[in-house]
Write a protein that holds these residues in place. Structure first.
Motif, short mmCIF file in Angstrom:
data_model
loop_
_atom_site.label_atom_id
_atom_site.label_comp_id
_atom_site.label_asym_id
_atom_site.label_seq_id
_atom_site.Cartn_x
_atom_site.Cartn_y
_atom_site.Cartn_z
N GLY A 8 0.85 -1.19 0.00
CA GLY A 8 0.00 0.00 0.00
C GLY A 8 0.88 1.23 0.00
N GLY A 10 0.47 4.49 -0.88
CA GLY A 10 -0.11 5.83 -1.00
C GLY A 10 0.94 6.80 -0.50
N ARG A 11 0.52 8.02 -0.16
CA ARG A 11 1.55 9.00 0.23
C ARG A 11 2.35 8.52 1.45
NH1 ARG A 11 -2.66 12.03 -0.42
NH2 ARG A 11 -2.65 12.68 1.77
N PHE A 12 1.66 7.99 2.46
CA PHE A 12 2.37 7.53 3.64
C PHE A 12 3.30 6.37 3.29
CE2 PHE A 12 3.36 6.53 7.90
CZ PHE A 12 3.16 5.17 8.12
N ASP A 31 1.37 -2.73 -4.57
CA ASP A 31 0.19 -1.86 -4.62
C ASP A 31 -0.66 -2.33 -5.80
OD1 ASP A 31 -1.56 0.61 -5.03
OD2 ASP A 31 -0.30 1.31 -3.40
N ASN A 32 -1.98 -2.22 -5.67
CA ASN A 32 -2.78 -2.66 -6.82
C ASN A 32 -3.08 -1.52 -7.80
OD1 ASN A 32 -4.67 -1.36 -5.34
ND2 ASN A 32 -6.16 -3.03 -5.25
N ASP A 33 -2.55 -0.35 -7.50
CA ASP A 33 -2.76 0.79 -8.41
C ASP A 33 -1.51 0.94 -9.28
OD1 ASP A 33 -3.36 4.37 -7.81
OD2 ASP A 33 -2.96 3.23 -9.65
N ALA A 50 -0.21 -5.71 -7.44
CA ALA A 50 -1.00 -6.88 -7.02
C ALA A 50 -2.06 -6.42 -6.04
CB ALA A 50 -0.09 -7.91 -6.33
N ASP A 51 -3.17 -7.17 -6.01
CA ASP A 51 -4.17 -6.97 -4.98
C ASP A 51 -3.78 -7.87 -3.81
OD1 ASP A 51 -7.81 -7.49 -4.72
OD2 ASP A 51 -6.28 -7.02 -3.23
N ALA A 52 -3.29 -7.24 -2.76
CA ALA A 52 -2.72 -8.01 -1.66
C ALA A 52 -3.76 -8.78 -0.85
CB ALA A 52 -1.93 -7.08 -0.73
N ILE A 73 -1.88 0.80 3.59
CA ILE A 73 -3.24 1.02 3.07
C ILE A 73 -4.01 1.87 4.08
CG2 ILE A 73 -5.41 -0.11 2.42
CD1 ILE A 73 -3.66 -2.59 1.72
N GLY A 74 -4.72 2.88 3.56
CA GLY A 74 -5.37 3.82 4.46
C GLY A 74 -6.88 3.84 4.34
N ALA A 75 -7.42 5.07 4.28
CA ALA A 75 -8.87 5.26 4.35
C ALA A 75 -9.61 4.60 3.20
CB ALA A 75 -9.17 6.75 4.38
N GLU A 76 -8.92 4.39 2.08
CA GLU A 76 -9.58 3.77 0.92
C GLU A 76 -10.17 2.42 1.29
OE1 GLU A 76 -7.40 3.68 -2.97
OE2 GLU A 76 -7.74 1.52 -2.80
N ARG A 99 -1.07 0.66 9.37
CA ARG A 99 -1.63 2.00 9.53
C ARG A 99 -3.09 1.91 9.94
NH1 ARG A 99 -2.17 6.07 4.46
NH2 ARG A 99 -2.75 7.96 5.58
N GLU B 121 1.47 12.82 6.22
CA GLU B 121 1.85 11.49 5.71
C GLU B 121 3.37 11.44 5.46
OE1 GLU B 121 -2.39 12.25 4.43
OE2 GLU B 121 -0.50 13.38 4.50
N1 LIG Z 1 -5.97 -4.60 -1.71
C1 LIG Z 1 -4.93 -3.79 -1.96
N2 LIG Z 1 -3.77 -4.32 -2.43
C2 LIG Z 1 -2.71 -3.53 -2.70
N3 LIG Z 1 -2.71 -2.19 -2.53
C3 LIG Z 1 -3.83 -1.61 -2.05
C4 LIG Z 1 -4.99 -2.38 -1.75
N4 LIG Z 1 -5.94 -1.51 -1.29
C5 LIG Z 1 -5.41 -0.27 -1.32
N5 LIG Z 1 -4.15 -0.32 -1.79
C6 LIG Z 1 -3.24 0.80 -1.99
O1 LIG Z 1 -2.91 1.40 -0.78
C7 LIG Z 1 -2.52 2.76 -1.04
C8 LIG Z 1 -2.93 3.68 0.10
O2 LIG Z 1 -4.23 3.48 0.43
P1 LIG Z 1 -5.32 4.60 0.60
O3 LIG Z 1 -5.52 5.28 -0.69
O4 LIG Z 1 -6.39 3.97 1.35
O5 LIG Z 1 -4.68 5.56 1.56
P2 LIG Z 1 -4.71 7.09 1.69
O6 LIG Z 1 -5.32 7.35 3.00
O7 LIG Z 1 -5.24 7.78 0.50
O8 LIG Z 1 -3.18 7.14 1.65
P3 LIG Z 1 -2.18 8.24 1.81
O9 LIG Z 1 -2.75 9.18 2.82
O10 LIG Z 1 -1.00 7.46 2.29
O11 LIG Z 1 -2.01 8.80 0.46
C9 LIG Z 1 -3.12 3.14 -2.38
O12 LIG Z 1 -2.07 3.43 -3.27
C10 LIG Z 1 -3.88 1.92 -2.82
O13 LIG Z 1 -3.76 1.65 -4.19
#
Ligand SMILES: Nc1ncnc2c1ncn2[C@@H]1O[C@H](COP(=O)(O)OP(=O)(O)OP(=O)(O)O)[C@@H](O)[C@H]1O
Ligand SMILES: Nc1ncnc2c1ncn2[C@@H]1O[C@H](COP(=O)(O)OP(=O)(O)OP(=O)(O)O)[C@@H](O)[C@H]1O
Lengths: 217, 217
Positions: A8, A10-12, A31-33, A50-52, A73-76, A99, B121
């Motif tokens: 995951g 994301g920014r963190f 990361d799956n993105d 990958a989708d973890a 992985i965060g709020a998403e 997190r 972050e």
């Molecule tokens: N099932 C998953 N497998 C792999 N990566 C994932 C999965 N679900 C979410 N992620 C990745 O985790 C990352 C961070 O998650 P998310 O967007 O929830 O956090 P955020 O709160 O926006 O993060 P940040 O504040 O760190 O930017 C994203 O890049 C997202 O693609």
């Protein structure tokens, strides 16, 4: 030099990964993105899309090779962070740092196997609030439940006075362990040292004692 | 006791607001999401639902009454955080602290009037990376560009040795300004003090000197 994986990015998660790379460690990011993977591919040792939460994909990642895995992985998706944490525990990863988005989420993460939980927004929000409340307070480091180490701007009223004449320890209940000036940091400063209003004092004492000094004019 | 306003009460902004309330300040929160307002209404002095980029709504908020306004709007809208920061500057708010999502965003925020920029972050990601890289490193506080204050677990090889016999300052280039044990914190410890492997040392030195100690077995 140790091996880390970040699931995951994301920014963190990205800054955890880049910080570890900067310290000379090898880092794998999952990361799956595809955009997140593309952004990091040049900077880390391995960046895998990958989708973890997909158990088969997860197993192929061989995350058990790593001494420490950070789940960013965060709020998403609280659900994804919980499932990934549980999979990592099942895989036998020795240290899992996940997190959390809320206190409840953190409790659940620990229950399913996180050794440590971090909440960046909460920790930075509270730090900022503490820093704003005490304008003289430059920074702080809790030493234990009662004792605080803090960097405090020298109160105006102490300008030109010596540490011994101020009798800081008796009158204020703190020790001045260091002094920071433009020309550097002095540890265990001389009692005869004359303070200047642009000095920064590094003090150790109770939270209340430190706060009293922080609110002196 | 001072008055603060937080515009954008997502998780970060909410914890800034609650932290300030806990320190005895009065806090007004502005957010255009009714759920965010409802979540905080009981805990802050005023919680107002408004789109802070709407100039008329913004003026009615009279944010010029506040000495310090924190813009907690995050990834949802860089644009909104930039516009709100610019409006606050125009309104003459003395201190504006805005949340940045990226380095570029931070530069723009400063250009339009933010006195200070925070990136939760990023800061927590980097802190975690630093903490993981040095397992003995409990916590750290940078004093200036070259000098670091750090809490370090006592290296095993120092167990039972005294500070004077270890000649820490000469051999390692750090000062031990305090010692933390179960029974409390001792500042400016005696040179004859025998260290124990469960002690935590508070040291001051260059980053490299501190790192060397942090990586002793
Ligand atoms: N099932 C998953 N497998 C792999 N990566 C994932 C999965 N679900 C979410 N992620 C990745 O985790 C990352 C961070 O998650 P998310 O967007 O929830 O956090 P955020 O709160 O926006 O993060 P940040 O504040 O760190 O930017 C994203 O890049 C997202 O693609
Ligand atoms: N124009 C606006 N006026 C008022 N509030 C706003 C505006 N735009 C966004 N907000 C609020 O700012 C808050 C935080 O913003 P955002 O959702 O972008 O951040 P986030 O990255 O998800 O936040 P956090 O990580 O702090 O939860 C949200 O509650 C949102 O409703």
């Amino acid at each position: 030099q140790r091996e880390y994986a970040v699931v995951g990015a994301g920014r963190f998660g990205k800054f955890v990964a880049l910080g570890l790379v900067r310290q000379g460690h090898s880092v794998m990011v999952v990361d799956n993105d595809p955009m997140a993977i593309e952004a990091l591919a040049g900077d880390v040792d391995a960046a895998i899309r990958a989708d973890a939460t997909d158990e088969r994909a997860f197993r192929e990642l061989r995350l058990d090779r790593f001494g420490c895995v950070i789940v960013g992985i965060g709020a998403e998706s609280m659900q994804a962070s919980i499932l990934v944490t549980a999979l990592l525990k099942q895989q036998g990863v020795p240290r899992i740092i996940s997190r959390a988005i809320s206190t409840l989420h953190g409790r659940v993460l620990r229950a399913v196997g996180a050794d440590e939980v971090v909440n960046p927004e909460r920790e930075m929000g509270e730090r900022l609030a503490a820093r704003l409340s005490q304008p003289n307070l430059v920074d702080q480091l809790p030493l234990d439940d009662d004792t605080l180490l803090a960097e405090i701007g020298c109160p105006e009223v102490w300008h030109g006075k010596t540490l011994v004449s101020l009798d800081v320890r008796k009158r204020f209940g703190v020790s001045v362990v260091a002094l920071r000036r433009n020309d550097g940091v002095t540890t265990n400063p001389e009692p005869s040292e004359a303070l200047r209003s642009d000095d920064v004092l590094v003090v150790v004492g109770t939270k209340d004692a430190v706060r009293r000094i922080g609110s002196l004019a």
